[in-house]
Write an enzyme that holds these catalytic residues in place. Sequence first.
Site, PDB file in Angstrom:
ATOM      1  CG  ASN A   1      -6.680  -0.831   1.562  1.00  0.00           C
ATOM      2  OD1 ASN A   1      -5.991  -0.497   0.597  1.00  0.00           O
ATOM      3  ND2 ASN A   1      -6.157  -1.244   2.711  1.00  0.00           N
TER       4      ASN A   1
ATOM      5  CB  CYS B   1      -0.953  -0.002   1.180  1.00  0.00           C
ATOM      6  SG  CYS B   1      -1.988  -1.476   1.227  1.00  0.00           S
TER       7      CYS B   1
ATOM      8  CG  HIS C   1      -3.122   3.342   2.094  1.00  0.00           C
ATOM      9  ND1 HIS C   1      -3.691   2.957   0.894  1.00  0.00           N
ATOM     10  CD2 HIS C   1      -3.188   2.256   2.918  1.00  0.00           C
ATOM     11  CE1 HIS C   1      -4.079   1.695   0.995  1.00  0.00           C
ATOM     12  NE2 HIS C   1      -3.794   1.257   2.201  1.00  0.00           N
TER      13      HIS C   1
END
Length: 326
Positions: free
Chosen positions: A283, A120, A253
Amino acid sequence: MSVRHSRITGTGSYLPPKRLTNDDLAARLAADGIETSDQWIVERTGIRARHFADPDVGSSDLGVEAARRALDAAGLRPAQIDLIIVATSTPDMVFPSAACLVQQKLGIHGCPAFDVQAVCSGFVYALTVADSMIRTGAARRALVIGAEVFSRILDFKDRTTCVLFGDGAGAVVLEASEVPGILASDLHADGRHVDILCVPGNLSGGLVLGDPLLKMDGQAVFKLAVGVLEEAARAVLAKAGRTEADIDWLIPHQANIRIMQSTTRKLKLPMDKLIVTVDEHGNTSAASIPLALDAAVRDGKVKAGDTVMLEGVGGGFTWGAVLLDF
Ligand code: UT7
Protein backbone atom coordinates in the site's frame (compact mmCIF):
# COMPACT_ATOMS: atom_id res chain seq x y z
CA MET A 1 -9.43 25.48 -29.37
CA SER A 2 -12.41 25.41 -27.03
CA VAL A 3 -11.21 23.88 -23.80
CA ARG A 4 -13.95 22.13 -21.93
CA HIS A 5 -12.13 19.04 -20.81
CA SER A 6 -8.90 17.58 -19.52
CA ARG A 7 -7.24 14.39 -20.65
CA ILE A 8 -4.30 12.27 -19.45
CA THR A 9 -1.57 12.42 -22.09
CA GLY A 10 1.24 10.65 -20.25
CA THR A 11 1.86 8.44 -17.23
CA GLY A 12 5.00 7.61 -15.28
CA SER A 13 6.05 5.97 -12.05
CA TYR A 14 9.06 5.28 -9.91
CA LEU A 15 9.86 2.77 -7.17
CA PRO A 16 12.96 3.10 -4.98
CA PRO A 17 15.37 0.23 -5.77
CA LYS A 18 15.33 -1.42 -2.32
CA ARG A 19 12.73 -4.24 -2.51
CA LEU A 20 11.72 -6.23 0.56
CA THR A 21 9.82 -9.49 0.20
CA ASN A 22 7.52 -10.64 2.99
CA ASP A 23 10.28 -13.04 4.09
CA ASP A 24 12.81 -10.17 4.24
CA LEU A 25 10.41 -8.15 6.39
CA ALA A 26 9.54 -11.14 8.60
CA ALA A 27 13.27 -11.66 9.27
CA ARG A 28 13.67 -7.97 10.18
CA LEU A 29 10.71 -8.12 12.60
CA ALA A 30 11.87 -11.45 14.08
CA ALA A 31 15.05 -9.69 15.25
CA ASP A 32 12.75 -7.66 17.57
CA GLY A 33 10.78 -10.75 18.62
CA ILE A 34 7.80 -9.92 16.38
CA GLU A 35 6.23 -12.79 14.50
CA THR A 36 4.75 -12.61 11.04
CA SER A 37 4.91 -14.75 7.93
CA ASP A 38 4.71 -14.59 4.15
CA GLN A 39 1.66 -16.86 4.40
CA TRP A 40 -0.27 -14.52 6.75
CA ILE A 41 0.55 -11.40 4.72
CA VAL A 42 -0.33 -12.98 1.35
CA GLU A 43 -3.57 -14.57 2.61
CA ARG A 44 -4.88 -11.45 4.39
CA THR A 45 -3.66 -8.75 1.99
CA GLY A 46 -2.28 -10.13 -1.31
CA ILE A 47 1.02 -8.31 -0.63
CA ARG A 48 4.23 -10.19 -1.55
CA ALA A 49 6.79 -7.34 -1.58
CA ARG A 50 7.20 -3.59 -1.13
CA HIS A 51 9.90 -1.00 -1.84
CA PHE A 52 11.50 1.22 0.81
CA ALA A 53 13.35 4.45 0.01
CA ASP A 54 16.79 5.13 1.48
CA PRO A 55 16.78 7.56 4.43
CA ASP A 56 18.06 10.50 2.36
CA VAL A 57 15.36 10.10 -0.33
CA GLY A 58 12.15 12.11 0.06
CA SER A 59 8.73 12.00 -1.57
CA SER A 60 9.76 14.82 -3.90
CA ASP A 61 12.72 12.72 -5.15
CA LEU A 62 10.41 9.81 -5.98
CA GLY A 63 7.80 12.21 -7.39
CA VAL A 64 10.21 13.98 -9.71
CA GLU A 65 11.37 10.68 -11.24
CA ALA A 66 7.75 9.65 -11.86
CA ALA A 67 7.03 13.12 -13.28
CA ARG A 68 9.98 12.95 -15.71
CA ARG A 69 8.69 9.61 -17.03
CA ALA A 70 5.15 11.01 -17.41
CA LEU A 71 6.53 14.06 -19.25
CA ASP A 72 8.50 11.78 -21.61
CA ALA A 73 5.36 9.74 -22.28
CA ALA A 74 3.41 12.94 -23.03
CA GLY A 75 6.24 14.29 -25.23
CA LEU A 76 6.49 17.46 -23.15
CA ARG A 77 9.34 19.44 -21.63
CA PRO A 78 9.10 20.52 -17.96
CA ALA A 79 8.86 24.19 -19.04
CA GLN A 80 5.53 23.44 -20.74
CA ILE A 81 3.91 22.52 -17.39
CA ASP A 82 1.81 25.27 -15.79
CA LEU A 83 0.46 23.49 -12.68
CA ILE A 84 1.96 20.96 -10.25
CA ILE A 85 -0.11 19.13 -7.65
CA VAL A 86 1.42 16.49 -5.40
CA ALA A 87 -0.80 14.19 -3.38
CA THR A 88 1.15 13.11 -0.31
CA SER A 89 0.85 12.57 3.42
CA THR A 90 4.61 12.16 3.79
CA PRO A 91 6.08 15.39 2.38
CA ASP A 92 9.83 16.01 2.68
CA MET A 93 9.27 18.89 5.11
CA VAL A 94 6.47 20.47 7.11
CA PHE A 95 6.73 23.22 4.49
CA PRO A 96 7.31 24.16 1.71
CA SER A 97 5.21 21.61 -0.13
CA ALA A 98 6.61 18.61 -1.96
CA ALA A 99 5.14 20.21 -5.09
CA CYS A 100 7.45 23.23 -4.74
CA LEU A 101 10.43 20.88 -4.33
CA VAL A 102 9.37 18.93 -7.44
CA GLN A 103 9.06 22.20 -9.34
CA GLN A 104 12.58 23.21 -8.28
CA LYS A 105 14.01 19.77 -9.20
CA LEU A 106 12.38 20.00 -12.64
CA GLY A 107 14.09 23.36 -13.12
CA ILE A 108 10.90 25.29 -13.78
CA HIS A 109 9.63 28.33 -11.95
CA GLY A 110 6.52 30.41 -11.52
CA CYS A 111 3.62 28.02 -12.09
CA PRO A 112 1.33 27.22 -9.13
CA ALA A 113 2.50 24.21 -7.12
CA PHE A 114 0.86 22.78 -4.03
CA ASP A 115 0.21 19.56 -2.13
CA VAL A 116 -3.11 17.84 -1.54
CA GLN A 117 -3.41 15.86 1.67
CA ALA A 118 -6.21 13.31 1.55
CA VAL A 119 -4.09 10.28 2.49
CA CYS A 120 -4.86 7.25 0.27
CA SER A 121 -7.58 9.20 -1.60
CA GLY A 122 -5.05 11.95 -2.35
CA PHE A 123 -4.55 11.13 -6.02
CA VAL A 124 -8.26 11.14 -6.94
CA TYR A 125 -8.61 14.41 -5.02
CA ALA A 126 -5.57 15.93 -6.79
CA LEU A 127 -6.72 14.76 -10.22
CA THR A 128 -10.15 16.29 -9.60
CA VAL A 129 -8.60 19.63 -8.56
CA ALA A 130 -6.35 19.66 -11.65
CA ASP A 131 -9.29 18.77 -13.92
CA SER A 132 -11.34 21.62 -12.41
CA MET A 133 -8.50 24.12 -12.87
CA ILE A 134 -8.00 23.08 -16.49
CA ARG A 135 -11.73 23.27 -17.24
CA THR A 136 -11.91 26.80 -15.80
CA GLY A 137 -8.89 27.90 -17.85
CA ALA A 138 -6.58 28.36 -14.83
CA ALA A 139 -4.12 25.83 -16.26
CA ARG A 140 -3.49 23.96 -19.52
CA ARG A 141 -0.86 21.35 -18.73
CA ALA A 142 -0.72 19.90 -15.23
CA LEU A 143 1.52 17.40 -13.53
CA VAL A 144 -0.49 15.42 -11.00
CA ILE A 145 1.70 13.27 -8.79
CA GLY A 146 1.14 10.84 -5.93
CA ALA A 147 4.34 10.32 -3.92
CA GLU A 148 4.90 8.71 -0.53
CA VAL A 149 7.56 7.43 1.84
CA PHE A 150 5.24 5.64 4.27
CA SER A 151 8.21 3.57 5.53
CA ARG A 152 9.12 6.71 7.57
CA ILE A 153 5.88 6.65 9.59
CA LEU A 154 5.58 2.90 10.20
CA ASP A 155 5.81 1.38 13.65
CA PHE A 156 7.99 -1.68 13.08
CA LYS A 157 6.86 -3.01 16.45
CA ASP A 158 3.23 -3.16 15.22
CA ARG A 159 2.86 -6.16 12.91
CA THR A 160 -0.75 -5.26 12.13
CA THR A 161 0.36 -2.19 10.14
CA CYS A 162 4.07 -2.30 9.25
CA VAL A 163 3.70 -5.21 6.82
CA LEU A 164 1.14 -3.33 4.72
CA PHE A 165 2.83 -0.22 3.35
CA GLY A 166 5.56 0.74 0.90
CA ASP A 167 7.17 3.75 -0.82
CA GLY A 168 6.84 4.96 -4.41
CA ALA A 169 5.44 7.56 -6.77
CA GLY A 170 3.21 7.78 -9.81
CA ALA A 171 2.41 10.74 -12.03
CA VAL A 172 0.21 11.79 -14.90
CA VAL A 173 0.28 14.73 -17.29
CA LEU A 174 -3.23 16.16 -17.58
CA GLU A 175 -3.78 18.47 -20.55
CA ALA A 176 -6.58 20.69 -21.80
CA SER A 177 -8.51 18.90 -24.49
CA GLU A 178 -11.48 19.35 -26.79
CA VAL A 179 -12.58 15.80 -26.03
CA PRO A 180 -13.01 14.30 -22.55
CA GLY A 181 -10.73 12.75 -20.74
CA ILE A 182 -11.94 13.01 -17.24
CA LEU A 183 -15.68 12.23 -17.43
CA ALA A 184 -16.73 12.74 -13.80
CA SER A 185 -15.51 12.56 -10.26
CA ASP A 186 -17.13 11.96 -6.89
CA LEU A 187 -15.26 12.94 -3.71
CA HIS A 188 -16.20 12.54 -0.05
CA ALA A 189 -14.85 12.83 3.48
CA ASP A 190 -16.25 12.03 6.91
CA GLY A 191 -14.19 13.38 9.80
CA ARG A 192 -16.09 11.28 12.32
CA HIS A 193 -13.65 8.49 11.45
CA VAL A 194 -10.41 10.41 12.09
CA ASP A 195 -9.25 7.89 14.70
CA ILE A 196 -9.43 4.66 12.71
CA LEU A 197 -6.46 5.59 10.49
CA CYS A 198 -4.13 8.36 11.59
CA VAL A 199 -0.66 9.57 12.52
CA PRO A 200 -1.68 11.56 15.58
CA GLY A 201 1.61 13.32 16.41
CA ASN A 202 2.50 16.91 15.58
CA LEU A 203 5.45 19.29 15.90
CA SER A 204 5.42 21.87 18.67
CA GLY A 205 8.25 23.91 20.14
CA GLY A 206 10.84 21.76 18.39
CA LEU A 207 9.40 18.51 19.79
CA VAL A 208 7.13 15.82 18.43
CA LEU A 209 3.97 15.88 20.51
CA GLY A 210 1.96 12.66 20.44
CA ASP A 211 2.72 9.52 18.48
CA PRO A 212 4.30 10.20 15.06
CA LEU A 213 3.69 6.65 13.78
CA LEU A 214 0.76 5.23 11.83
CA LYS A 215 -2.19 3.80 13.78
CA MET A 216 -4.94 1.81 12.12
CA ASP A 217 -8.01 -0.14 13.17
CA GLY A 218 -7.73 -2.47 10.20
CA GLN A 219 -11.13 -4.10 10.53
CA ALA A 220 -12.99 -0.78 10.88
CA VAL A 221 -11.15 0.59 7.81
CA PHE A 222 -11.89 -2.60 5.89
CA LYS A 223 -15.65 -2.45 6.60
CA LEU A 224 -15.97 1.24 5.70
CA ALA A 225 -13.82 0.85 2.59
CA VAL A 226 -15.87 -1.90 0.96
CA GLY A 227 -19.08 0.11 1.42
CA VAL A 228 -17.88 3.52 0.24
CA LEU A 229 -15.94 2.18 -2.75
CA GLU A 230 -19.10 0.62 -4.15
CA GLU A 231 -21.11 3.82 -3.52
CA ALA A 232 -18.48 6.08 -5.13
CA ALA A 233 -18.22 3.82 -8.18
CA ARG A 234 -21.97 3.90 -8.74
CA ALA A 235 -22.16 7.66 -8.11
CA VAL A 236 -19.41 8.52 -10.60
CA LEU A 237 -20.95 6.26 -13.26
CA ALA A 238 -24.31 8.00 -12.79
CA LYS A 239 -22.69 11.45 -13.03
CA ALA A 240 -20.97 10.43 -16.29
CA GLY A 241 -24.10 8.78 -17.71
CA ARG A 242 -22.26 5.45 -18.00
CA THR A 243 -22.83 1.98 -16.61
CA GLU A 244 -20.66 -0.78 -15.13
CA ALA A 245 -20.61 -2.42 -18.56
CA ASP A 246 -18.68 0.59 -19.92
CA ILE A 247 -15.72 0.06 -17.54
CA ASP A 248 -12.69 -1.43 -19.29
CA TRP A 249 -10.39 -1.22 -16.25
CA LEU A 250 -10.93 -0.80 -12.53
CA ILE A 251 -7.94 0.73 -10.71
CA PRO A 252 -8.79 0.96 -7.01
CA HIS A 253 -6.43 2.09 -4.27
CA GLN A 254 -4.05 -0.82 -3.76
CA ALA A 255 -4.40 -1.62 -0.05
CA ASN A 256 -5.77 -5.12 0.20
CA ILE A 257 -6.63 -7.57 -2.58
CA ARG A 258 -9.74 -8.70 -0.67
CA ILE A 259 -11.19 -5.15 -0.66
CA MET A 260 -10.34 -4.75 -4.36
CA GLN A 261 -11.93 -8.07 -5.32
CA SER A 262 -15.02 -7.28 -3.26
CA THR A 263 -15.53 -4.00 -5.18
CA THR A 264 -14.99 -5.80 -8.49
CA ARG A 265 -17.60 -8.43 -7.56
CA LYS A 266 -20.12 -5.81 -6.38
CA LEU A 267 -19.79 -4.00 -9.71
CA LYS A 268 -20.24 -7.37 -11.45
CA LEU A 269 -17.01 -6.91 -13.36
CA PRO A 270 -14.85 -9.85 -14.43
CA MET A 271 -11.71 -10.13 -12.30
CA ASP A 272 -9.49 -9.62 -15.34
CA LYS A 273 -10.65 -5.98 -15.49
CA LEU A 274 -9.11 -5.34 -12.07
CA ILE A 275 -5.58 -3.89 -12.15
CA VAL A 276 -3.50 -5.34 -9.31
CA THR A 277 -0.11 -4.05 -8.19
CA VAL A 278 -0.60 -4.40 -4.42
CA ASP A 279 1.27 -7.72 -4.63
CA GLU A 280 4.49 -6.01 -5.70
CA HIS A 281 4.08 -2.50 -4.24
CA GLY A 282 2.16 -2.96 -0.98
CA ASN A 283 0.00 0.00 0.00
CA THR A 284 1.74 3.17 -1.20
CA SER A 285 -1.12 5.46 -0.12
CA ALA A 286 -1.56 8.41 -2.53
CA ALA A 287 0.98 6.87 -4.93
CA SER A 288 -0.84 3.57 -5.36
CA ILE A 289 -3.36 4.57 -8.05
CA PRO A 290 -0.96 6.40 -10.40
CA LEU A 291 1.62 3.61 -9.88
CA ALA A 292 -1.00 1.02 -10.86
CA LEU A 293 -2.23 3.12 -13.80
CA ASP A 294 1.29 3.52 -15.17
CA ALA A 295 2.02 -0.20 -14.74
CA ALA A 296 -1.20 -1.01 -16.61
CA VAL A 297 -0.35 1.40 -19.44
CA ARG A 298 3.20 0.08 -19.80
CA ASP A 299 1.93 -3.55 -19.67
CA GLY A 300 -0.26 -2.73 -22.68
CA LYS A 301 -3.48 -3.25 -20.72
CA VAL A 302 -4.85 0.32 -20.53
CA LYS A 303 -4.92 1.69 -24.10
CA ALA A 304 -6.07 4.91 -25.75
CA GLY A 305 -9.86 5.14 -25.67
CA ASP A 306 -10.33 2.70 -22.76
CA THR A 307 -12.71 3.71 -19.96
CA VAL A 308 -10.96 3.57 -16.61
CA MET A 309 -12.37 3.86 -13.09
CA LEU A 310 -9.95 5.13 -10.42
CA GLU A 311 -11.00 4.75 -6.77
CA GLY A 312 -9.35 5.97 -3.59
CA VAL A 313 -10.13 5.41 0.09
CA GLY A 314 -8.20 6.19 3.23
CA GLY A 315 -7.56 8.24 6.33
CA GLY A 316 -9.83 11.14 7.11
CA PHE A 317 -11.98 9.19 6.35
CA THR A 318 -11.76 10.14 2.67
CA TRP A 319 -12.90 8.39 -0.46
CA GLY A 320 -13.75 9.09 -4.07
CA ALA A 321 -13.74 7.95 -7.67
CA VAL A 322 -12.76 9.39 -11.05
CA LEU A 323 -14.09 7.96 -14.31
CA LEU A 324 -12.07 8.75 -17.41
CA ASP A 325 -11.57 7.88 -21.04
CA PHE A 326 -7.86 7.27 -21.46
O1 UT7 B 1 -4.79 2.61 2.94
C1 UT7 B 1 -5.96 2.82 3.62
C2 UT7 B 1 -6.83 1.69 3.55
N1 UT7 B 1 -6.38 0.64 4.45
C3 UT7 B 1 -6.92 -0.54 4.32
O2 UT7 B 1 -7.69 -0.75 3.42
C4 UT7 B 1 -6.62 -1.61 5.33
C5 UT7 B 1 -7.88 -2.33 5.67
N2 UT7 B 1 -7.73 -3.45 6.57
C6 UT7 B 1 -7.08 -4.59 6.22
O3 UT7 B 1 -6.54 -4.68 5.13
C7 UT7 B 1 -7.13 -5.77 7.16
O4 UT7 B 1 -8.03 -5.48 8.21
C8 UT7 B 1 -5.74 -6.13 7.74
C9 UT7 B 1 -4.88 -6.70 6.65
C10 UT7 B 1 -5.08 -4.89 8.32
C11 UT7 B 1 -5.90 -7.19 8.83
O5 UT7 B 1 -6.55 -8.33 8.30
P1 UT7 B 1 -7.73 -9.01 9.13
O6 UT7 B 1 -8.19 -10.16 8.33
O7 UT7 B 1 -8.75 -7.92 9.43
O8 UT7 B 1 -6.98 -9.53 10.41
P2 UT7 B 1 -7.29 -9.20 11.93
O9 UT7 B 1 -6.95 -7.79 12.25
O10 UT7 B 1 -8.66 -9.71 12.25
O11 UT7 B 1 -6.24 -10.15 12.65
C12 UT7 B 1 -6.37 -11.58 12.60
C13 UT7 B 1 -5.25 -12.19 13.39
C14 UT7 B 1 -5.08 -11.60 14.79
O12 UT7 B 1 -4.74 -12.64 15.68
P3 UT7 B 1 -5.85 -13.30 16.62
O13 UT7 B 1 -6.37 -12.18 17.46
O14 UT7 B 1 -6.89 -13.86 15.69
O15 UT7 B 1 -5.09 -14.33 17.39
C15 UT7 B 1 -3.90 -10.68 14.64
O16 UT7 B 1 -3.19 -10.50 15.84
O17 UT7 B 1 -4.00 -11.97 12.72
C16 UT7 B 1 -3.05 -11.44 13.65
N3 UT7 B 1 -2.12 -10.60 12.90
C17 UT7 B 1 -0.99 -11.05 12.32
N4 UT7 B 1 -0.44 -12.28 12.29
C18 UT7 B 1 0.72 -12.43 11.60
C19 UT7 B 1 -2.24 -9.28 12.64
N5 UT7 B 1 -1.20 -8.87 11.90
C20 UT7 B 1 -0.41 -9.95 11.69
C21 UT7 B 1 0.80 -10.17 11.00
N6 UT7 B 1 1.31 -11.41 10.97
N7 UT7 B 1 1.44 -9.18 10.32
